[in-house]
Write a protein that holds these residues in place. Structure first.
Motif: not given
Length: 608
Positions: A17-19, A34-39, A98-104, A129-136
């Motif tokens: 869900f998102s507003f 998702q970044l719009n909601s964070s603002k 919107g996709i986490n691209i840190n090196s695996v 921001g791990s709830v939205i963007y995950g690890s790291g």
């Protein structure tokens, strides 16, 4: 070269869900919604084309002079890593559309292997921001965004820059759009001998040359008013020669190739919306311990990702956002002991957004990750905002975030540790925003506690190995003052930020290395008719480079100022000239790797 791959079927997607209250402008397709909601709740720094063109050398300079992020750079154009709020590069997440691209493999991103002009905008968000963007996503996130516009017709931009140390920077972007179709293509090429000298330190940046190429292709098609499909692809190819301290030392180099492709289907109606994404990410690197010899080590990774983001608006006060993703990750190492590790992972998250009145806004989120062979914590986030008066609002953000071990942490030989636990952080911040006429002022005190931080330390056999160690606590303040006003044909803009970070190992009571307690940065712009002048600077306080606060090996404070001028001719032509490090400041961000003293560049920008 980018290797061939097969895009396997991805079978998992779910709801989230998102507003819907904050929707993107109809003529612009935004990939990271998702970044719009964070603002609403967090301070986010937005840098657009004009801002990026003030620091076109690389992304490191943009972040150094225009954000609170500390950049640790092994000489200009070489390995570069960011840190937010006293954390490390591993606790910083890079987010591409919107996709986490840190090196695996290494669990972080190299700032100088992300081509600056390949993105339409850059956004910097401090805090978890791990709830939205995950690890790291512990200290903060850096968002590299592309956009596609509709009903804009044909437009092209050509940029050419030349400067000191034989730097050449070229960029071409072309787009076409009507009411149904939007296409954008761009390419960027950068090279530099990078052979600068710092006479005061008898330093020559030997073997410091670099070059890279970057290509982007984006397209979007409106099937009907409710459905839009889009595609974004990026190809990057870079070569860095690592600086050496003697002409007799062995010259080395590092090659990086990246391929990213994202396909998205977006549906929206008056009451709900849904975004479904599939993506393929590939990273390859090769290290050569002799410049002309065969590669000494290397690795590659492949990520296949599916993600669904569902938003439902019950009424004008309550909305839910359900997000689910699944990914398969594979890797292969060369002379690293890493064989062919594989990891399946997924997550389920939900957010509830409630606006009881125009004065109050609330958001609560929960998330559970499922990572193969890794125990993952239950995560949460809470944000509340009060519009106390026309000139003051305050927001409280509380979250639990994490980072799970990278493939290198687990499988590198010798040293990899299969018993590592995920890092877990708890944090809180209070965002205060004041508005007085043409002035805005933000002040955000924060606190972060990190347990089970993963650190590489020598073991009893003298081998460097990762272990869960040390509880780390960081507290501080981020603040920023902005001013903008037009006086007839005169336009002025000012932005000044200050950050204080106290980050210490709780056990030893010592400050973490490479975390300056004080950072000041700012940009002032004055425009009169066709002329524009800008001035920018950054100050970093004393920086320890060892864990025992040894002053002998610390980095001295420094204050660097850049300036530039541009002239706009016939509306479509722009010429500019920049002076970097105006006062010849001798400075370094990594011990013994000095950055350039005064240097120059000239540029040409054509819109047609």
């Amino acid at each position: 070269m980018i290797k061939k791959y097969s895009f396997s079927a991805l079978s998992v997607f779910a709801f989230f869900f998102s507003f819907a209250q904050e929707q993107a402008i109809d003529t612009v397709f935004i990939f990271d919604k998702q970044l719009n909601s964070s603002k609403k709740f967090q301070k986010i720094t937005l840098l657009e084309e004009d801002d990026l063109l003030r620091n076109t050398t690389n992304l490191s300079d943009v972040l150094r002079f225009q954000s609170p992020v500390y950049i640790k750079e092994n000489g200009r154009g070489s390995v570069s890593s960011p840190s937010f709020r006293g954390t490390t590069a591993q606790q910083t997440a890079f987010v591409w559309n919107g996709i986490n691209i840190n090196s695996v493999l290494v669990g972080q991103g190299d700032v100088n292997n992300m081509n600056l002009l390949g993105y339409d905008q850059l956004q910097i968000k401090s805090g978890g921001g791990s709830v939205i963007y995950g690890s790291g996503a512990i200290g903060g996130t850096i968002h590299l965004n592309n956009e596609l516009s509709f009903n804009k017709g044909f437009h092209s931009t050509f940029f050419l820059e030349a400067g000191s140390f034989s730097i050449l920077n070229t960029f071409l972007k072309t787009s076409f759009s009507n009411d149904k179709l939007s296409i954008k293509v761009s390419g960027n090429y950068v090279k530099s001998d990078n052979d600068y000298e710092v006479p005061e330190q008898k330093y020559v940046n030997l073997n410091g040359s670099y070059q890279n190429k970057n290509y982007n292709l984006g397209a979007a098609y409106k099937i009907n008013p409710q459905n839009t499909v889009s595609w974004q692809t990026q190809i990057y190819d870079g070569e860095q020669h690592f600086p050496i301290f003697s002409e007799f030392a062995t010259k080395t180099k590092y090659l990086t190739q990246t391929f990213r492709s994202l396909l998205e289907w977006n549906f929206k109606s008056s009451q709900f919306s849904n975004t479904f994404k599939v993506a393929f990410l590939q990273d390859d690197f090769q290290y050569f311990d002799h410049l002309e010899g065969p590669k000494n080590s290397g690795g590659n990774s492949h990520v296949y990702l599916a993600k669904n983001d569902f938003n439902y608006l019950f009424n004008d006060k309550i909305a839910i956002n359900l997000i689910a993703d699944y990914q398969t990750t594979t890797a292969e190492g060369f002379n690293s002991g890493i064989q062919t590790p594989k990891r399946n992972s997924g997550s389920l998250a939900g957010l509830l957004r409630w606006n009881p009145s125009h004065k109050f806004n609330f958001e609560a989120g929960i998330k559970q990750d499922f990572v193969e062979k890794i125990e993952s914590p239950f995560l949460f986030s809470f944000s509340g905002k009060l519009n106390a008066s026309p000139f003051y609002n305050v927001a409280l953000n509380i979250s639990k975030n994490f980072r799970y071990p990278s493939f290198n942490d687990l499988y590198w030989k010798p040293g990899g540790n299969l018993d590592l636990r995920s890092e877990i952080s708890h944090q809180a911040e209070l965002v205060n925003k004041f508005t007085f006429g043409n002035f805005t002022f933000n002040a955000t005190p924060y606190f972060i506690s990190i347990n089970d931080m993963i650190r590489w330390l020598p073991n009893n056999k003298g081998i460097w190995a990762p272990i869960n160690t040390n509880k780390v606590e960081s507290y501080g303040l981020e603040s920023e003052l902005n001013f903008a006003k037009d006086f007839g044909q005169n336009k002025t803009k000012l932005s000044v930020g200050y950050g204080f970070a106290h980050s210490e190992n709780v056990e030893t009571k010592k400050l973490l290395s490479y975390v300056p307690q004080h950072k000041l940065f700012g940009t002032a712009v004055y425009q009169y008719q066709i002329f524009e002048l800008f001035l920018q600077g950054t100050y970093n306080g004393l920086t320890y480079t060892t864990d025992d606060e040894n002053l002998q090996y610390s980095i001295d404070p420094y204050f660097v100022i850049n300036t530039g001028v541009k002239v706009i001719l016939l509306k479509n032509y722009q010429i500019g000239f920049k002076v970097n490090n105006v006062f010849d400041e001798v400075y370094e961000t990594t011990k013994d790797y000095f950055l350039p003293i005064r240097n120059y560049s000239a540029n040409l920008l054509i819109n047609f």
